[in-house]
Design a protein around this motif. Structure first.
Motif, PDB file in Angstrom:
ATOM      1  N   LEU A 268       0.829  -1.204   0.000  1.00 39.25           N
ATOM      2  CA  LEU A 268       0.000   0.000   0.000  1.00 39.25           C
ATOM      3  C   LEU A 268       0.865   1.257   0.000  1.00 39.25           C
TER       4      LEU A 268
ATOM      5  N   ALA B 295       2.256   1.792  -3.355  1.00 39.92           N
ATOM      6  CA  ALA B 295       1.212   2.167  -4.311  1.00 39.92           C
ATOM      7  C   ALA B 295       0.765   3.609  -4.094  1.00 39.92           C
ATOM      8  N   GLY B 296       1.305   4.230  -3.040  1.00 41.47           N
ATOM      9  CA  GLY B 296       0.968   5.627  -2.801  1.00 41.47           C
ATOM     10  C   GLY B 296      -0.298   5.811  -1.993  1.00 41.47           C
TER      11      GLY B 296
ATOM     12  N   PHE C 293      -0.695   5.894   1.057  1.00 41.94           N
ATOM     13  CA  PHE C 293      -0.514   6.682   2.281  1.00 41.94           C
ATOM     14  C   PHE C 293      -0.063   8.107   1.987  1.00 41.94           C
TER      15      PHE C 293
ATOM     16  N   SER D 143      -2.242  11.446   3.494  1.00 41.03           N
ATOM     17  CA  SER D 143      -2.674  11.652   4.881  1.00 41.03           C
ATOM     18  C   SER D 143      -1.468  12.085   5.708  1.00 41.03           C
TER      19      SER D 143
ATOM     20  N   SER E 160       3.739  10.791   9.005  1.00 42.29           N
ATOM     21  CA  SER E 160       4.610  10.005   8.138  1.00 42.29           C
ATOM     22  C   SER E 160       4.333   8.510   8.282  1.00 42.29           C
ATOM     23  N   PRO E 161       4.352   7.787   7.186  1.00 39.14           N
ATOM     24  CA  PRO E 161       4.173   6.330   7.234  1.00 39.14           C
ATOM     25  C   PRO E 161       5.198   5.696   8.168  1.00 39.14           C
TER      26      PRO E 161
END
Lengths: 190, 190
Positions: free
Chosen positions: A156, A159-160, A162, A165, A168-169
């Motif tokens: 995910l 695939a962009g 995140f 929002s 930071s991931p």
DNA sequence: GTTGATACCTAATACTGTTAGGTAAGGACG
DNA sequence: CGTCCTTACCTAACAGTATTAGGTATCAAC
């Protein structure tokens, strides 16, 4: 002319892997690989059965390469640290080599799959989980939970999903791994 | 002859989706879609920009369809129950429609993505998480954890990664969701 | 009844995948 | 030394897919 590198399955795998990282695994084409090897497309067919076999080569290379890195990552670590290092190896590899990472999801025929580095991945995960003192079934559940979480998160993120929002991931990643550790610690005491 | 169904983007999406479920999303081809619509390939180009646009159509259909099911699944539920129902909707859809599920990972251009049902998915997850009393950041982390876990598990299961180990994936799935619920419950109290 | 839009068509082009059969170079062997 | 075989590449041909350009039939509206 200097003797040009002779074509081998290994070389095709390498060139295919580089191509995959550049243009995406789904756009790895026999023609382009041949072009990059300075050879006509038809010549590939002495080395691979068909285009699918060529892609399988990339898949195998990626499985192998990543298994090596994962192995190095867990070496000498245990518990939460081992788990985080293993997960990190996957995530880092996926970001450094998105095409190869995607290649790993290529369906291999059972014989090839069995002979691939695939089983090594499962073994590595089991090894990293050793410290949690799970029984056989619990370990299998844990392998699946770990695999699913890591693969899903990485996919995910890549695939962009995140991208739009706020926090930071990176932080979500840390939280997820911490949660996973806590969960497995809880499982071991049952 | 009865008036044959006129070609529309909606019809192309439907035919493409059926084809995807039958032969896999990566083998959805403009030619085959045209064939199934009883129309020449070139005729598609009045309705789609190119082959990629055709695949995007399938992606959008899948996103929409699954958002509807997910929405129905969480309606009237809360907490662990809502979470399990939502996750189940994803898993069931993936198993019933593997081609469409794969299509959802197709890269859309930003404008199309924004107008798609994609955001609805995030909203639904947020809604299902409401009961856990998380703050804004915590909720985002939870959305990512949930998304990653569910997507990863389902993808690996569908890829056959769980086929050669003993306990049924069903059990691992239950365990994973239970663990997720426990984790989020823990997060809320911090 | 011409106009215009719509929805499909044929034809041509370029590229990918695949198969069949040819050739050039180098080592093995008489 | 010449021939023979193998290896590793080639050319040629063909089928399938993607794409573009331009033609035709139908139908509604003015």
């Amino acid at each position: 002319m200097t003797t040009r590198t002779p074509l081998t399955r290994a070389r095709l795998a390498t060139v295919g892997a580089e191509l995959a990282d550049e243009v995406g695994f789904e756009h790895v084409t026999a023609s382009e690989v041949a072009r990059r090897c300075g050879v006509r497309v038809a010549s590939l067919y002495s080395h691979v059965r068909d285009a699918d076999d060529l892609r399988a080569l990339v898949c195998l290379l990626a499985l192998d390469e990543l298994a090596d890195r994962a192995s190095a990552a867990v070496a000498g670590r245990a518990g939460a640290e081992a788990l985080a290092a293993l997960a990190g190896a996957y995530r880092d590899y996926a970001r450094a080599h998105p095409g190869r990472y995607a290649a790993m999801r290529h369906r291999l025929d059972p014989a090839t799959a069995a002979a691939s580095a695939g089983p090594r991945h499962a073994d590595l995960t089991r090894a990293a989980l050793r410290g949690y003192g799970l029984d056989a079934d619990g370990e299998t559940h844990a392998v699946r939970l770990f695999g699913g979480l890591v693969h899903g998160f990485v996919t995910l993120e890549l695939a962009g999903a995140f991208d739009h929002s706020d926090p930071s991931p990176e932080v979500s990643w840390e939280w997820s791994l911490t949660a996973l550790d806590a969960t497995l610690t809880g499982w071991s005491t049952r």
